[in-house]
Every structure is written in C-alpha cells, then in structure tokens.
Scaffold this motif. Structure first.
Motif, PDB file in Angstrom:
ATOM      1  N   LYS A  75       7.948  -1.413  -4.861  1.00 63.43           N
ATOM      2  CA  LYS A  75       7.869  -2.270  -3.673  1.00 63.43           C
ATOM      3  C   LYS A  75       9.243  -2.846  -3.314  1.00 63.43           C
ATOM      4  CE  LYS A  75       5.283  -6.178  -1.802  1.00 63.43           C
ATOM      5  NZ  LYS A  75       4.266  -7.191  -2.085  1.00 63.43           N
ATOM      6  N   GLY A  76      10.021  -3.253  -4.309  1.00 66.98           N
ATOM      7  CA  GLY A  76      11.362  -3.776  -4.059  1.00 66.98           C
ATOM      8  C   GLY A  76      12.280  -2.719  -3.465  1.00 66.98           C
ATOM      9  N   THR A  77      12.195  -1.489  -3.998  1.00 68.31           N
ATOM     10  CA  THR A  77      12.988  -0.378  -3.472  1.00 68.31           C
ATOM     11  C   THR A  77      12.611  -0.107  -2.030  1.00 68.31           C
ATOM     12  OG1 THR A  77      13.209   0.626  -5.659  1.00 68.31           O
ATOM     13  CG2 THR A  77      13.499   2.088  -3.759  1.00 68.31           C
ATOM     14  N   LEU A  78      11.320  -0.078  -1.757  1.00 70.23           N
ATOM     15  CA  LEU A  78      10.841   0.185  -0.401  1.00 70.23           C
ATOM     16  C   LEU A  78      11.305  -0.916   0.556  1.00 70.23           C
ATOM     17  CD1 LEU A  78       9.238   1.777   1.668  1.00 70.23           C
ATOM     18  CD2 LEU A  78       7.151   0.713   0.790  1.00 70.23           C
ATOM     19  N   SER A  79      11.213  -2.152   0.132  1.00 67.53           N
ATOM     20  CA  SER A  79      11.648  -3.273   0.964  1.00 67.53           C
ATOM     21  C   SER A  79      13.137  -3.170   1.283  1.00 67.53           C
ATOM     22  CB  SER A  79      11.353  -4.596   0.256  1.00 67.53           C
ATOM     23  OG  SER A  79      11.832  -5.673   1.019  1.00 67.53           O
ATOM     24  N   GLU A  80      13.953  -2.847   0.274  1.00 69.61           N
ATOM     25  CA  GLU A  80      15.391  -2.690   0.488  1.00 69.61           C
ATOM     26  C   GLU A  80      15.693  -1.505   1.401  1.00 69.61           C
ATOM     27  OE1 GLU A  80      17.120  -2.447  -3.409  1.00 69.61           O
ATOM     28  OE2 GLU A  80      17.295  -4.624  -3.569  1.00 69.61           O
ATOM     29  N   LEU A  81      14.934  -0.415   1.237  1.00 72.16           N
ATOM     30  CA  LEU A  81      15.127   0.755   2.096  1.00 72.16           C
ATOM     31  C   LEU A  81      14.794   0.412   3.550  1.00 72.16           C
ATOM     32  CD1 LEU A  81      14.399   4.351   1.211  1.00 72.16           C
ATOM     33  CD2 LEU A  81      13.684   3.520   3.420  1.00 72.16           C
ATOM     34  N   GLU A  82      13.645  -0.227   3.768  1.00 69.18           N
ATOM     35  CA  GLU A  82      13.226  -0.559   5.136  1.00 69.18           C
ATOM     36  C   GLU A  82      14.189  -1.531   5.817  1.00 69.18           C
ATOM     37  OE1 GLU A  82       9.189  -1.829   5.550  1.00 69.18           O
ATOM     38  OE2 GLU A  82       8.385   0.158   5.124  1.00 69.18           O
ATOM     39  N   SER A  83      14.850  -2.384   5.038  1.00 70.16           N
ATOM     40  CA  SER A  83      15.784  -3.346   5.626  1.00 70.16           C
ATOM     41  C   SER A  83      17.195  -2.773   5.754  1.00 70.16           C
ATOM     42  CB  SER A  83      15.811  -4.631   4.799  1.00 70.16           C
ATOM     43  OG  SER A  83      16.337  -4.366   3.514  1.00 70.16           O
ATOM     44  N   GLY A  84      17.391  -1.517   5.313  1.00 69.22           N
ATOM     45  CA  GLY A  84      18.699  -0.877   5.443  1.00 69.22           C
ATOM     46  C   GLY A  84      19.687  -1.262   4.362  1.00 69.22           C
ATOM     47  N   ARG A  85      19.231  -1.942   3.313  1.00 66.85           N
ATOM     48  CA  ARG A  85      20.119  -2.361   2.232  1.00 66.85           C
ATOM     49  C   ARG A  85      20.210  -1.321   1.114  1.00 66.85           C
ATOM     50  NH1 ARG A  85      16.909  -7.031   2.672  1.00 66.85           N
ATOM     51  NH2 ARG A  85      16.149  -6.642   0.571  1.00 66.85           N
ATOM     52  N   GLU A 134       0.829  -1.210   0.000  1.00 68.29           N
ATOM     53  CA  GLU A 134       0.000   0.000   0.000  1.00 68.29           C
ATOM     54  C   GLU A 134       0.860   1.256   0.000  1.00 68.29           C
ATOM     55  OE1 GLU A 134      -3.446   2.399  -0.014  1.00 68.29           O
ATOM     56  OE2 GLU A 134      -3.049   0.343  -0.618  1.00 68.29           O
ATOM     57  N   LEU A 135       1.919   1.290   0.824  1.00 72.97           N
ATOM     58  CA  LEU A 135       2.795   2.462   0.835  1.00 72.97           C
ATOM     59  C   LEU A 135       3.503   2.608  -0.510  1.00 72.97           C
ATOM     60  CD1 LEU A 135       4.044   4.909   2.152  1.00 72.97           C
ATOM     61  CD2 LEU A 135       5.724   3.388   3.257  1.00 72.97           C
ATOM     62  N   ALA A 136       3.924   1.514  -1.093  1.00 73.37           N
ATOM     63  CA  ALA A 136       4.564   1.577  -2.410  1.00 73.37           C
ATOM     64  C   ALA A 136       3.605   2.168  -3.434  1.00 73.37           C
ATOM     65  CB  ALA A 136       5.016   0.175  -2.836  1.00 73.37           C
ATOM     66  N   ARG A 137       2.354   1.724  -3.421  1.00 72.53           N
ATOM     67  CA  ARG A 137       1.359   2.235  -4.368  1.00 72.53           C
ATOM     68  C   ARG A 137       1.100   3.713  -4.163  1.00 72.53           C
ATOM     69  NH1 ARG A 137      -3.593   3.668  -4.585  1.00 72.53           N
ATOM     70  NH2 ARG A 137      -4.163   3.107  -2.467  1.00 72.53           N
ATOM     71  N   ARG A 138       0.870   4.129  -2.908  1.00 74.42           N
ATOM     72  CA  ARG A 138       0.543   5.534  -2.619  1.00 74.42           C
ATOM     73  C   ARG A 138       1.704   6.481  -2.909  1.00 74.42           C
ATOM     74  NH1 ARG A 138      -3.052   5.864   2.929  1.00 74.42           N
ATOM     75  NH2 ARG A 138      -4.600   4.316   2.320  1.00 74.42           N
ATOM     76  N   GLU A 162      14.346  12.489  -2.871  1.00 79.13           N
ATOM     77  CA  GLU A 162      13.085  12.332  -3.583  1.00 79.13           C
ATOM     78  C   GLU A 162      12.286  11.143  -3.039  1.00 79.13           C
ATOM     79  OE1 GLU A 162      15.966  14.388  -6.311  1.00 79.13           O
ATOM     80  OE2 GLU A 162      16.073  12.566  -5.137  1.00 79.13           O
ATOM     81  N   THR A 163      12.981  10.026  -2.772  1.00 72.70           N
ATOM     82  CA  THR A 163      12.298   8.842  -2.256  1.00 72.70           C
ATOM     83  C   THR A 163      11.709   9.102  -0.879  1.00 72.70           C
ATOM     84  OG1 THR A 163      13.730   7.365  -3.524  1.00 72.70           O
ATOM     85  CG2 THR A 163      12.585   6.407  -1.638  1.00 72.70           C
ATOM     86  N   LEU A 164      12.494   9.725   0.005  1.00 74.21           N
ATOM     87  CA  LEU A 164      11.969  10.007   1.349  1.00 74.21           C
ATOM     88  C   LEU A 164      10.809  10.990   1.308  1.00 74.21           C
ATOM     89  CD1 LEU A 164      14.958  10.123   3.866  1.00 74.21           C
ATOM     90  CD2 LEU A 164      13.134   8.434   3.658  1.00 74.21           C
TER      91      LEU A 164
END
Length: 172
Positions: free
Chosen positions: A33-43, A24-28, A49-51
């Motif tokens: 979604k992959g970028t968001l997952s990598e960001l949340e895991s610190g990778r 949902e956050l990726a969509r909004r 711009e992303t933040l």
C-alpha cells in the motif's frame, strides 16, 4: 511531468474509474500500500514488474498505463527493459508491441496475465530462453516463439544480452 508522475497519475485514474480503493488495489496486485501510494503521488518510479502487477489487477493491458507518457515510454524491471512501440485496438483484442532488452545473465519470472493473453517474441540479437515456466524454449536471432501468458512465464538471457520485439495480445 516526468515518467513517475505521469504513470502514477494514470494508475490512480484507472483505479478510481473502477471504484477501487488504494487498499483493494494493493491487496489484489500484491503491491504494498505504501509503494502504491508513493507511485500514485509520483514520488516513486514504477518498475516493469510493479506496473504489470497493477494493470493485471485492474484487468487492463500494460499499455493502458503507458498511454500518454512522454515518448518513448521506457520502463525497466529486474531483467527486462521495454519500450512501448505500438498499441493496436481491435473489437476483440488489444495488441501491444514492445522493443525489449533482456539483460545478460538476467532472469525474469512473470506472473500470469489476464486469461487468454498470449505473447510472441522475435529475437533480433542474442539467445533468449522464454515461455511457460515448465516448458521454456531457446530462441535465437531471426527466430520467434509464442506462448500462453495467462500462466507464469520466464524471460532469460544467459549468454549475453537479448534484443527482441515482444507482441502481447490481450483478449477483450
């Protein structure tokens, strides 16, 4: 923890506090979604711009994601480098102050922020072209400008780098 890990953890905490799924956050936000997952895991290191896209989708000021990060919390984007200097919370608003650099020859088009958000720029050095996409203004050293930031807006330094203070006011 480094900037990527701290910022990613903070984004995940904000997302979970709102009961929002990763999808949902990726969509909004328009962030993959992959970028968001990598960001949340610190990778993955977050860009400015992303933040901004994520915090706008979460309906919080950018500084909410930067709080608690190692000082000074510097975040960079395609054209702008920003350091959070101060965050002030009042009953009716959150005001953030950033020291920014707009890189020479660079242009950044920013998406609209939350309704009622305004930005104010005081130029210390250089000449900036800033404001709404349809009506940007030139601001030189010692000058300031203000614009509605709840519409798409631009930052540009066409003749050398710009050093400035950016004040962003978010209504609650």
């Amino acid at each position: 923890m480094d900037l990527a890990a701290e910022a990613g953890l903070r984004v995940r905490e904000l997302r979970e506090a709102r009961g929002m799924s990763l999808s949902e956050l990726a969509r909004r936000s328009g962030v993959g979604k992959g970028t968001l997952s990598e960001l949340e895991s610190g990778r993955r290191n977050p860009t400015l711009e992303t933040l901004y896209a994520l915090t706008t989708a979460l309906k919080v000021p950018l500084s909410t994601a930067l709080q608690g990060l190692p000082s000074p919390a510097e975040i960079s984007g395609e054209a702008v480098d920003a350091v959070l200097v101060e965050r002030f919370e009042a009953d009716d608003s959150v005001t953030e102050t950033y020291r920014i650099r707009i890189r020479s020859g660079a242009t950044q088009e920013s998406a609209a922020h939350s309704p009622g958000t305004t930005e104010h720029l005081v130029v210390l050095a250089g000449i900036a072209r800033v404001g709404g996409l349809g009506d940007p203004v030139l601001i030189g050293p010692g000058q300031h400008g203000s614009w509605a930031a709840d519409v798409p807006h631009v930052y540009q330094a066409s003749e050398g780098a710009v050093e400035a203070l950016l004040i962003v006011r978010h209504p609650r």
